[in-house]
Design an enzyme around this catalytic site. Structure first.
Site, PDB file in Angstrom:
ATOM      1  N   CYS A 110      62.437  -2.397  82.051  1.00  0.00           N
ATOM      2  CA  CYS A 110      62.376  -4.171  81.388  1.00  0.00           C
ATOM      3  C   CYS A 110      63.876  -4.218  80.842  1.00  0.00           C
ATOM      4  O   CYS A 110      64.500  -3.431  81.021  1.00  0.00           O
ATOM      5  CB  CYS A 110      61.379  -4.133  80.193  1.00  0.00           C
ATOM      6  SG  CYS A 110      61.709  -3.069  78.913  1.00  0.00           S
ATOM      7  N   CYS A 134      65.349  -2.006  78.231  1.00  0.00           N
ATOM      8  CA  CYS A 134      65.854  -0.715  78.939  1.00  0.00           C
ATOM      9  C   CYS A 134      67.686  -1.099  79.289  1.00  0.00           C
ATOM     10  O   CYS A 134      68.509  -0.162  78.848  1.00  0.00           O
ATOM     11  CB  CYS A 134      65.196  -0.226  80.286  1.00  0.00           C
ATOM     12  SG  CYS A 134      63.514   0.110  79.666  1.00  0.00           S
ATOM     13  N   ASP A 152      94.910 -29.530  97.120  1.00  0.00           N
ATOM     14  CA  ASP A 152      96.340 -29.411  97.796  1.00  0.00           C
ATOM     15  C   ASP A 152      96.274 -30.096  99.163  1.00  0.00           C
ATOM     16  O   ASP A 152      95.204 -30.452  99.377  1.00  0.00           O
ATOM     17  CB  ASP A 152      96.727 -27.916  97.955  1.00  0.00           C
ATOM     18  CG  ASP A 152      97.536 -27.598  98.743  1.00  0.00           C
ATOM     19  OD1 ASP A 152      98.879 -28.224  98.542  1.00  0.00           O
ATOM     20  OD2 ASP A 152      97.718 -26.927  99.684  1.00  0.00           O
TER      21      ASP A 152
END
Length: 742
Positions: free
Chosen positions: A23, A26, A434
């Site tokens: 989970c 952890c 650009d």
């Protein structure tokens, strides 16, 4: 463990595959422990089960592995394939099937009193015990490991809830009146009093959680499918030419400079240059471009693209980890392993959530007892709190959306550098483009070369020969069409203005200046009225005017034209539809920039901006309160890309531009710019909706469970569904389509 050293600062980056995580809590524990090591910066991703660790040389990889293992988890080198994932999924499926077969009769008997035959409760115990103890073994094992380290995770809640339900039931059957032959127990959704048993709760919760984990595992594999597909695109072997003969060898044996054969329908083995043959390559799997690209000798091809129509001979330019495909896969993996800011909030919540839930369950039990609700009702409510409050959905909310979103982007030729990019795209209100190579194709040519003075063209071509600028290449190629170029000494580039050098043309040596009128004037070569008129005419037509001078005089004007990308007008319109203002930023003359901007549909133009001034122009827009994205492709765009709130680098551009960008657009298609913004915004929206539902679920469910309005079995089903819902919501990103194809 994969470690890549970065010699500039003595730090290394290590990737660890973590096993045993169940989970988000952890992942939070491991991340917190790794970050406590001196100089270590770690990110642990629950969904990918990987830890991305940056550490100094004083911290060895073994130290990192030892830290993870000390917490009760495993750390190992990331597998090249998904064998471990498949094995884990198979184990989950086996346990789920076993638990489902045994749980169905237990639940049926508990819910339908009419089916409760004599001694039914003892049969239920025989069926339920293997489900809880064997089917739920991974939960109990993980809870025990965490308990030894003084921590609590989602498995702690599941283990406590199911074992408590089983133990209570055994006590009631053996020492209470629940085991009396002929007794029937009605099923209710609320707590009851008396000698109730909860075997159906223990079995059903275990089965529901296993079903949720199995669905999660399958869904997470689907979420990472795009990255695995990328890694599988490359050719496995290649026909290398040696002494005029073809030798089939594994692609890993290719070295830079090898020439290899690509037949129609085969994949190009690695990045290279065509040396023989004329044909086309289908790059759709790598760049998202749907139309095959024509190639001839001298053209570059990318590994994993497919040859169409003709045999090609290619010389390898990049191999292994340096290829574009490897870089794409690396960028996608890095993005998936990172964390957005919103995920860090979820991690912090998950880290303290489980202990808080255990306290709430204890208080719930005590509250029911003190208020006279009875031990059975108190126990039922407390177990419901434990079961329904698991924060698994919180841990999956962000990483699953990131995995799917970045994977889908890679399929479309859009590479996000990391999850932090998502927050930037949401606020962008101005996109600066650009011109050369971005708004235009960057493939420039000399206009009307037959009307240009041959001597001026030859001298200009010789001086420009050492430059990689698109204008310089156009002049050099046109000059080479008339013969070999004379040698040059002392060639020097004046940033943003032009080039100078001494051309040795036969017996004569000419000091040649090629560039803007300002550069020639600076060198004592004022432009006469006749040439000025030609300059203005070229600019009015959208061409860039380059003046050539030597011997103290300006002598010729070269008009170089570029082609507007076909996708530019549509891309600009799409940006406006997203509420983003397009701006053109270029070093070209005002008239040339205006002509090109008008054709693209851009109103605001900043022209005549030197390379070192581009970042300043971005900063000026930011100072006015705008959140700016910059789109560029050249070395001279790198500083501006880095300065912008969001940098988008055209994938065909220079490495400097790509490294400076937050997003790399592999497709040479300007429509990728609005697509990138849309995908990033959609991914962020998915993350936020996942987190909302995960938080809302827990906020609403815990009070219901504590107040006795939820049967623990129903709570277990709801908890499992919340995780599956979050993953399923993330998978919707796989259907994201580019605007042009939507």
């Amino acid at each position: 463990m994969t470690t890549a050293a970065v010699p500039t600062d003595g730090r290394s980056t290590t990737e660890l595959a973590i096993t045993g995580m169940t989970c988000a809590s952890c992942a939070a524990r491991i991340e917190k422990k790794l970050n406590r090591l001196d100089g270590v910066t770690a990110t642990v991703n629950y969904a990918t089960a990987h830890a991305h660790v940056s550490h100094p040389g004083s911290v060895a990889v073994d130290d990192l592995v030892g830290t993870v293992e000390h917490l009760g988890y495993g750390a190992a080198r990331p597998a090249a394939d998904d064998a471990d994932d498949e094995e884990d999924t198979d184990v989950l499926r086996t346990r789920l099937v076993m638990s489902l077969v045994l749980s169905v009769p237990v639940v049926a008997l508990a819910m339908v009193p009419a089916w409760q035959f004599p001694a039914w409760q003892w049969v239920s115990l025989v069926l339920a015990a293997p489900v809880v103890l064997l089917g739920g073994a991974r939960f109990h094992r993980a809870a025990a490991v965490n308990l030894r380290h003084g921590a609590a995770t989602m498995d702690t809640l599941i283990s406590l809830g199911t074992l408590a339900a089983l133990a209570w039931s055994v006590w009631a059957l053996v020492f209470g009146d629940a085991g009396m032959i002929g007794m029937r127990h009605p099923f209710t959704f609320a707590p009851t009093s008396g000698d109730a048993i909860y075997l159906e709760t223990a079995a059903a919760v275990t089965t529901f959680v296993l079903a949720g984990r199995y669905a999660e595992a399958r869904a997470k594999r689907r979420a990472g499918a795009a990255l695995r597909a990328l890694l599988d695109l490359g050719a496995k072997d290649v026909a290398v030419l040696r002494d005029g003969l073809e030798h089939r060898v594994p692609v890993d044996e290719l070295v830079v400079g090898d020439e290899f054969v690509v037949r129609p329908g085969e994949r190009v083995a690695t990045d290279g240059v065509v040396v023989d043959g004329v044909g086309a390559v289908d790059a759709s799997t790598v760049t998202g471009e749907s139309v095959p690209v024509e190639v001839a000798p001298g053209d570059e091809v990318v590994g994993a693209t497919v040859a169409v129509g003709s045999r090609l001979v290619v010389r390898a330019r990049r191999v292994g980890a340096d290829t574009q495909l490897a870089r794409i896969a690396r960028r996608v993996a890095e993005a998936q392993n990172g964390k957005a800011q919103v995920q860090r909030l979820a991690d912090r919540v998950s880290a303290v959530f489980v202990p808080v839930v255990v306290v709430i369950a204890v208080l719930t039990f005590a509250g029911w007892v003190l208020l006279g609700g009875g031990l059975t009702a108190a126990f039922t409510a407390a177990v419901a709190v434990l079961v329904i409050a698991c924060p698994c959905a919180l841990g999956l909310a962000t990483p699953t959306a990131l995995m799917v979103g970045t994977g889908r982007g890679a399929q479309l030729g859009i590479l996000l550098r990391g999850p932090e990019v998502l927050e930037s795209t949401r606020r962008v209100d101005t996109v600066v483009l650009d011109k050369t190579g971005t708004l235009t194709t960057g493939v420039m040519r000399l206009a009307e070369p037959d009307r240009v003075d041959p001597t001026a063209l030859r001298l200009a071509g010789a001086v420009e020969d050492g430059s990689t600028h698109p204008i310089a290449r156009a002049i050099t190629e046109a000059a080479r069409g008339s013969g070999a170029l004379p040698p040059v000494t002392g060639a020097r580039t004046v940033d943003g203005l032009g080039v100078t050098g001494t051309v040795h043309d036969g017996e004569a040596a000419h000091d040649v200046v090629v560039g803007r009128p300002a550069l020639l004037a600076e060198r004592g070569m004022p432009v006469p009225a006749e040439l000025s008129a030609r300059i203005e005419a070229a600019r009015a037509g959208g061409a860039t005017a380059v003046v050539v001078g030597w011997g103290g005089e300006a002598r010729e004007v070269l008009a170089v034209t570029d082609t507007l990308r076909g996708s530019a007008p549509g891309a600009v319109a799409s940006l406006r539809a997203l509420g983003v203002r397009p701006v053109l930023l270029t070093g070209d003359h005002e008239a040339v920039a205006r002509a090109m901007a008008t054709r693209a549909g851009i109103d605001e133009v900043h022209a005549g901006v030197l390379p070192e001034q581009k970042a300043d122009a971005i900063a000026a827009l930011q100072a006015d309160g705008h959140v700016v994205a910059m789109v560029g492709d050249g070395v001279n765009d790198a500083a501006a890309l880095a300065r912008a709130d969001l940098g988008l680098a055209m994938g065909a551009g220079t490495d400097a531009a790509i490294e400076a960008g937050d997003v790399t657009l592999v497709r040479e298609d300007l429509s990728a710019v609005p697509d990138a913004l849309r995908l990033a915004r959609r991914t962020l929206a998915t993350i936020k909706s996942n987190l909302f539902w995960a938080f809302a679920y827990n906020v609403a469910a815990i009070p219901l469970a504590a107040s006795g309005l939820l049967n623990p079995m129903v709570a277990g089903a709801a908890m499992a569904f919340s995780s599956v819902f979050v993953v399923g919501n993330s998978l919707r990103l796989r259907r994201f389509a580019p605007q042009a194809r939507a």
